[in-house]
Scaffold this motif. Structure first.
Motif, PDB file in Angstrom:
ATOM      1  N   TYR A 254      52.475  38.845  37.950  1.00  0.00           N
ATOM      2  CA  TYR A 254      52.898  37.769  36.723  1.00  0.00           C
ATOM      3  C   TYR A 254      52.752  36.658  37.557  1.00  0.00           C
ATOM      4  O   TYR A 254      52.855  35.498  37.060  1.00  0.00           O
ATOM      5  CB  TYR A 254      53.937  38.372  35.923  1.00  0.00           C
ATOM      6  CG  TYR A 254      54.319  37.325  35.048  1.00  0.00           C
ATOM      7  CD1 TYR A 254      53.777  37.171  33.812  1.00  0.00           C
ATOM      8  CD2 TYR A 254      55.484  36.476  35.128  1.00  0.00           C
ATOM      9  CE1 TYR A 254      54.557  36.309  32.666  1.00  0.00           C
ATOM     10  CE2 TYR A 254      55.959  35.455  34.451  1.00  0.00           C
ATOM     11  CZ  TYR A 254      55.325  35.328  33.090  1.00  0.00           C
ATOM     12  OH  TYR A 254      55.670  34.530  32.306  1.00  0.00           O
ATOM     13  N   SER A 255      53.893  36.768  38.604  1.00  0.00           N
ATOM     14  CA  SER A 255      54.246  35.483  39.433  1.00  0.00           C
ATOM     15  C   SER A 255      52.756  34.900  40.107  1.00  0.00           C
ATOM     16  O   SER A 255      52.768  33.588  39.648  1.00  0.00           O
ATOM     17  CB  SER A 255      55.135  35.888  40.556  1.00  0.00           C
ATOM     18  OG  SER A 255      55.408  34.652  41.223  1.00  0.00           O
ATOM     19  N   VAL A 256      51.854  35.725  40.517  1.00  0.00           N
ATOM     20  CA  VAL A 256      50.704  34.990  40.948  1.00  0.00           C
ATOM     21  C   VAL A 256      49.821  34.351  39.901  1.00  0.00           C
ATOM     22  O   VAL A 256      49.166  33.547  40.108  1.00  0.00           O
ATOM     23  CB  VAL A 256      50.012  36.325  41.617  1.00  0.00           C
ATOM     24  CG1 VAL A 256      48.408  35.739  42.118  1.00  0.00           C
ATOM     25  CG2 VAL A 256      50.623  36.902  42.963  1.00  0.00           C
ATOM     26  N   LEU A 257      49.891  35.045  38.795  1.00  0.00           N
ATOM     27  CA  LEU A 257      49.228  34.326  37.393  1.00  0.00           C
ATOM     28  C   LEU A 257      49.741  33.184  37.175  1.00  0.00           C
ATOM     29  O   LEU A 257      48.961  32.113  36.799  1.00  0.00           O
ATOM     30  CB  LEU A 257      49.177  35.353  36.486  1.00  0.00           C
ATOM     31  CG  LEU A 257      48.312  36.799  36.603  1.00  0.00           C
ATOM     32  CD1 LEU A 257      48.405  37.458  35.351  1.00  0.00           C
ATOM     33  CD2 LEU A 257      46.880  36.401  36.807  1.00  0.00           C
ATOM     34  N   THR A 258      51.148  33.140  37.174  1.00  0.00           N
ATOM     35  CA  THR A 258      51.710  31.854  36.244  1.00  0.00           C
ATOM     36  C   THR A 258      51.886  30.613  37.465  1.00  0.00           C
ATOM     37  O   THR A 258      51.754  29.306  36.999  1.00  0.00           O
ATOM     38  CB  THR A 258      52.977  32.280  35.798  1.00  0.00           C
ATOM     39  OG1 THR A 258      53.961  32.751  36.575  1.00  0.00           O
ATOM     40  CG2 THR A 258      52.778  33.309  34.641  1.00  0.00           C
ATOM     41  N   VAL A 259      52.366  30.970  38.436  1.00  0.00           N
ATOM     42  CA  VAL A 259      52.962  29.838  39.507  1.00  0.00           C
ATOM     43  C   VAL A 259      51.773  28.858  39.808  1.00  0.00           C
ATOM     44  O   VAL A 259      51.945  27.743  39.616  1.00  0.00           O
ATOM     45  CB  VAL A 259      53.637  30.482  40.656  1.00  0.00           C
ATOM     46  CG1 VAL A 259      54.151  29.525  41.600  1.00  0.00           C
ATOM     47  CG2 VAL A 259      54.946  31.222  40.244  1.00  0.00           C
ATOM     48  N   PRO A 260      50.666  29.433  40.426  1.00  0.00           N
ATOM     49  CA  PRO A 260      49.686  28.664  40.988  1.00  0.00           C
ATOM     50  C   PRO A 260      49.138  27.763  39.836  1.00  0.00           C
ATOM     51  O   PRO A 260      49.006  26.535  39.685  1.00  0.00           O
ATOM     52  CB  PRO A 260      48.603  29.383  41.528  1.00  0.00           C
ATOM     53  CG  PRO A 260      49.322  30.593  42.001  1.00  0.00           C
ATOM     54  CD  PRO A 260      50.447  30.634  40.860  1.00  0.00           C
ATOM     55  N   ALA A 261      48.738  28.373  38.718  1.00  0.00           N
ATOM     56  CA  ALA A 261      48.011  27.720  37.646  1.00  0.00           C
ATOM     57  C   ALA A 261      49.069  26.742  36.712  1.00  0.00           C
ATOM     58  O   ALA A 261      48.572  25.755  36.297  1.00  0.00           O
ATOM     59  CB  ALA A 261      47.601  28.926  36.413  1.00  0.00           C
TER      60      ALA A 261
END
Length: 292
Positions: free
Chosen positions: A74-81
């Motif tokens: 979830y962190s990988v999905l939300t942080v960069p985007a």
């Protein structure tokens, strides 16, 4: 009374409410969590000291492993985007008239109740009659997926909701950073023949790096604390595909009344966030630039 002593007393008097709040609502609960993590306690019976047994249980617990994996994903999905979109919107609004009005519109989801946001998006993403799938069918002739019941799509769906809700907060931070960059840099680069694209990559991004670091740290911490959207929209399902770390803590503590195990998992989560924050701060020395 000595004037210096009187000033000190008045100073402590003014900051006392904040200090008391920090002590009662932050420091004492933090210390209590570390203490309870070494106990076997259900909140009612006499606590029993277990040492590190709760921590060994946590790492061997399949639910803990699933929750940590989902949270990292979830962190990988939300942080960069989320950071990219917030920067894009901030750059677009930086020189636009009525900037304050646009900023207000983008910031409104941030101050809206997370439960209300989750309920609205739960209906929007409903696989049978949700507005998103209706638009996909009417505009593109595509049958929309089951956003909140598909094992592969449930976490990306929650990520979309969180990015939408937090976009305004990150955008305002980036906008403040952009407005803090002196126009002298851009005027000097224009004299040297720099294009808008070159100005963005050579001036804007480097001078915006301190703001980017702050936004990144805050975004990572928030991504590891996700609970409300998963609780309201999916209840951790389906098949624990949206089972996050904070949801895991909630189940252990307030459903199973295993406060010791829940506190141990919370300590592990605290350590993970602390390590990631320190790592980001250390790595920032290589890419963060401060204007002189």
């Amino acid at each position: 009374m000595n004037p210096k002593r009187a000033n000190a007393i008045w100073g402590f008097a003014f900051i006392a409410p904040q200090l008391i709040g920090l002590l009662v609502f932050s420091l004492i609960p933090l210390i209590s969590t570390f203490v309870i993590s070494s106990l076997d306690w259900d909140g009612f019976s006499t606590p029993k000291f277990l040492g590190l047994e709760n921590f060994t249980y946590a790492f061997r617990n399949p639910d803990f492993q699933k929750a940590m994996t989902n949270t990292l994903y979830y962190s990988v999905l939300t942080v960069p985007a989320g950071i990219f979109l917030a920067l894009l919107v901030a750059v677009a609004l930086n020189n636009v008239r009525l900037r304050i009005m646009y900023r207000l519109f983008f910031f409104m989801p941030v101050v809206t109740s997370s439960v209300a946001v989750a309920i609205v998006w739960m209906w929007l993403l409903n696989g049978d009659f949700g507005l998103v799938n209706v638009l996909l069918k009417q505009l593109f002739g595509v049958k929309g997926p089951q956003w909140l019941t598909d094992l592969r799509l449930v976490l990306p769906s929650l990520a979309i909701v969180s990015i939408w809700k937090g976009l305004g907060f990150n955008m305002v931070l980036f906008l403040a950073g952009l407005q803090g960059i002196s126009k002298d840099y851009y005027e000097a680069s224009m004299i040297d023949g720099a294009t808008k694209n070159q100005q963005f990559w050579r001036i804007t991004l480097p001078l915006l790096s301190p703001t980017t670091l702050f936004v990144t740290i805050i975004a990572v911490i928030d991504s590891f604390k996700v609970f409300d959207t998963a609780f309201v929209m999916t209840s951790g399902g389906p098949a624990k595909a949206s089972y996050t770390m904070v949801y895991h803590l909630y189940e252990l503590a307030f459903k199973n009344f295993q406060f010791g195990r829940s506190s141990a998992a919370a300590v592990v989560l605290f350590v993970v966030i602390l390590v990631l924050t320190i790592l980001q701060t250390r790595l920032s020395r290589k890419w963060v630039h401060y204007a002189e």
